[in-house]
Design an enzyme around this catalytic site. Structure first.
Site, PDB file in Angstrom:
ATOM      1  N   LEU A  18       0.850  -1.196   0.000  1.00  0.00           N
ATOM      2  CA  LEU A  18       0.000   0.000   0.000  1.00  0.00           C
ATOM      3  C   LEU A  18       0.894   1.257   0.000  1.00  0.00           C
ATOM      4  O   LEU A  18       0.913   2.027   0.941  1.00  0.00           O
ATOM      5  CB  LEU A  18      -0.945  -0.036   1.211  1.00  0.00           C
ATOM      6  N   HIS A  19       1.674   1.397  -1.070  1.00  0.00           N
ATOM      7  CA  HIS A  19       2.605   2.514  -1.232  1.00  0.00           C
ATOM      8  C   HIS A  19       2.316   3.157  -2.569  1.00  0.00           C
ATOM      9  O   HIS A  19       1.611   2.587  -3.389  1.00  0.00           O
ATOM     10  CB  HIS A  19       4.054   1.993  -1.315  1.00  0.00           C
TER      11      HIS A  19
END
Lengths: 92, 561
Positions: free
Chosen positions: A14-15
């Site tokens: 989740l970047h």
């Protein structure tokens, strides 16, 4: 309060781009959505619409997160956000 | 037609409209309070409006961008209205802090948090600071910091450019660079040459010109002309025609009578090296290894360094690659090596000297170089920056020998090294003149300062004399050890002729300048170059040295150089 679990599918976690797409969707959900790693207390959950919070959460591919929301349309909102997390957004 | 004289640092004649680079956003003073009569509610609302405006602007720019740039802009746009950032600021506003100061402090703490997380998050820490500055600019009603966004190419006018501006400078959008400050060796000059953009620095008054005004820029003559007439339009068109001729380098640098002067490239990493090889560079005369270290909090591992070095070596199999060991300090600080509190960093612990205070880093770098050399086919030479004495040269040579490096050398940047070149060259295999720092130290003039631009040129007869003394030192030493030049001076075609005449054996420069230097060099014989060197040395001033030499080289005008 309705809640869902989701497994992060994006290769980079989740970047970067997946985080941006998810934060934007959470911001447009119409209800306040929180996110936390599975097993962490609900009162330490972070604002799912905050890209900076998502970055500090540090969820990697395969990690399980918990989404929570309350109010009208919470269930539908959570369902569509879970679907987004379980899509490999890096592949698009 | 109003004329603004400056110092030409990168050739080219071009006409375009001006965009001024906004001034950097200053920090709102600590303890700044809400103005009388403004409630915390009003201030918070203003903050949210400003953050939304910054979000919308970045989002609009993302729509025009592609690839990684688009992803970064989209993420940055979201940061502008991020609840973590805004709530942090709103809490401070509720305590009476001004909205500008509040967002500044909130940005600092968020950025620090990301920084401490390391990795990808740490890389985004500077994006938060950029967003913060944009919100403060919006609150103050002043233009956003950074290079202006524009859909049409423009002439960028600034006080001076910082190394960080290079990253955001789109060479397809910028026609030329013009600065009111800065000197011939400033970052603006280096950036312009590496991008092949015409540039003029130290042109007093240009920062007052309005956005949208049409100007003519001559990067060789060093002039900016407002509202150009037909003759200048014709000059700009003629340049466009010759510029394409100057893009090709045959791959062999030589004078008219066949005296070989290998023309090498200055590079910062693998990408640069590949581009330089494509442009015909005969090797690398200066590999600035600190670019692998910049923006790092900790020292890269030996393996990581070796991989970075190998990427440069692989672009030049069988050819010479000269590495300069870590040159940190002064304008290139590194948190794990340099002391930012030094009162006089240019004269401080920098370059080779960091081994006095932080031993080990240099040994490990030499180990990494030797490791990379074993895995590649390049002919690897290694030199230390900021060597002042023969004693230091001897110590560096023994460190190289311990690491298994065959060809150690030194940079000649400190005047003492030029004056004692014979003794220094007894200890090492070669010398390379770093003319930027050699000029700054010989003239005692900071290379970043606009008011000192006239002092800070390698055309100064004193600097040319130091070059000559270094060559004489090599001859006296008796083993014909090479003395090259790897400073910006080598990229000036007229100066390249003078340096050749002084006996310099190789010239290393930004790869974009190779073709122009080769084109001029092949019009003179070695004897003519020697005469021009004598002429330059005999000049009473830098201005006359340059003018006298240029007068004897009519090819410069024909090519618009």
């Amino acid at each position: 309060m309705p809640e869902r679990t989701a497994t992060i599918a994006s290769r980079s976690g989740l970047h970067a781009r997946p985080a941006a797409l998810f934060a934007e969707a959470a911001g447009n959900a119409g209800v306040d959505v929180t996110i936390s790693m599975q097993g962490e207390p609900a009162d330490e959950a972070l604002d799912a619409a905050s890209i900076l919070s998502l970055m500090t959460l540090g969820a990697a591919k395969g990690d399980v997160v918990v989404l929570r929301a309350d109010g009208d349309g919470a269930d539908q909102a959570l369902d569509s956000l879970v679907a987004l997390l379980e899509t490999d957004l890096d592949a698009e | 037609m109003q004329n603004f004289p400056g110092v030409g640092v990168s050739p080219g004649r071009i006409i375009g409209t001006i965009r001024q680079m906004p001034k950097p956003i200053s920090e709102p003073p600590a303890g700044e309070q809400l103005p009388a009569g403004v409630t915390a509610e009003d201030a918070t609302a203003a903050l949210k409006t400003a953050s939304q405006a910054v979000h919308d602007e970045l989002k609009a720019r993302a729509a025009h961008a592609t690839g990684d740039g688009k992803a970064v802009l989209e993420a940055t746009a979201l940061m502008a209205k991020d609840t973590m950032l805004i709530k942090g600021a709103a809490k401070l506003v509720a305590r009476g802090v001004s909205s500008e100061r509040a967002i500044w402090e909130s940005g600092s703490s968020v950025s620090e948090m990301l920084h401490n997380l390391g990795g990808y998050m740490a890389e985004r820490a500077t994006d938060v600071l950029d967003v913060r500055a944009r919100i403060v600019a919006e609150l103050r009603g002043v233009p956003a910091p950074g290079i202006p966004a524009s859909n049409t190419p423009f002439v960028l006018v600034a006080e001076d450019l910082a190394p960080a501006d290079t990253a955001t400078l789109d060479p397809n959008k910028v026609l030329a660079l013009v600065t009111a400050g800065g000197g011939p060796q400033s970052h603006t000059a280096i950036i312009a040459r590496s991008l092949g953009l015409p540039a003029v620095v130290a042109a007093v008054g240009v920062d007052q010109l309005p956005d949208g005004m049409e100007v003519y820029v001559d990067g060789a003559a060093g002039t900016i002309t407002a509202e150009p007439d037909e003759s200048l339009r014709a000059a700009a068109e003629a340049w466009a025609a010759t510029a394409s001729l100057l893009a090709e380098f045959s791959g062999t640098g030589a004078t008219a009578d066949g005296h070989l002067v290998p023309l090498l490239a200055n590079v910062g990493g693998g990408k640069d090296a590949e581009a330089a090889a494509k442009l015909g560079a005969q090797g690398v005369g200066l590999f600035r290894t600190e670019f692998c270290f910049l923006e790092r909090d900790t020292e890269p591992s030996v393996e990581e360094q070796a991989a970075a070095y190998k990427s440069v070596f692989d672009a030049f199999p069988g050819k010479k690659v000269v590495l300069r060991t870590l040159d940190a300090g002064a304008d290139k600080p590194l948190p794990f090596l340099t002391d930012s509190t030094e009162p006089n960093p240019a004269l401080g612990v920098r370059g080779y000297r960091t081994d006095f205070t932080t031993p080990g880093v240099l040994d490990r770098q030499l180990e990494a170089i030797a490791l990379a050399e074993k895995q590649s086919e390049a002919d690897v030479w290694v030199m230390a920056p900021m060597i002042s004495t023969a004693e230091e040269a001897a110590r560096f040579a023994s460190m190289c020998a311990d690491a298994g490096i065959k060809t150690p050398g030194v940079m000649v940047e400190v005047p003492s090294a030029a004056l004692t070149a014979e003794a220094i060259l007894r200890e090492v295999g070669f010398a390379s003149l770093g003319t930027n720092d050699l000029t700054q130290y010989a003239m005692a003039a900071d290379r970043q300062l606009g008011p000192l631009a006239a002092l800070n040129t390698p055309w100064q007869p004193a600097v040319l004399r130091l070059v000559g003394l270094t060559v004489e030192g090599s001859r006296a030493e008796g083993h014909n050890k090479p003395v090259g030049v790897c400073g910006e001076a080598a990229a000036d075609p007229a100066l390249a002729v003078v340096l050749t005449g002084l006996g310099v054996s190789t010239l290393s420069m930004t790869a974009r300048s190779l073709a122009a230097v080769a084109a001029v060099l092949k019009t003179v014989t070695l004897a003519e170059a020697q005469d021009l060197a004598k002429l330059a040395l005999s000049a009473p001033s830098a201005t006359e040295a340059r003018a006298w030499v240029r007068e004897k080289l009519p090819v410069l005008n024909e090519l618009g150089l």
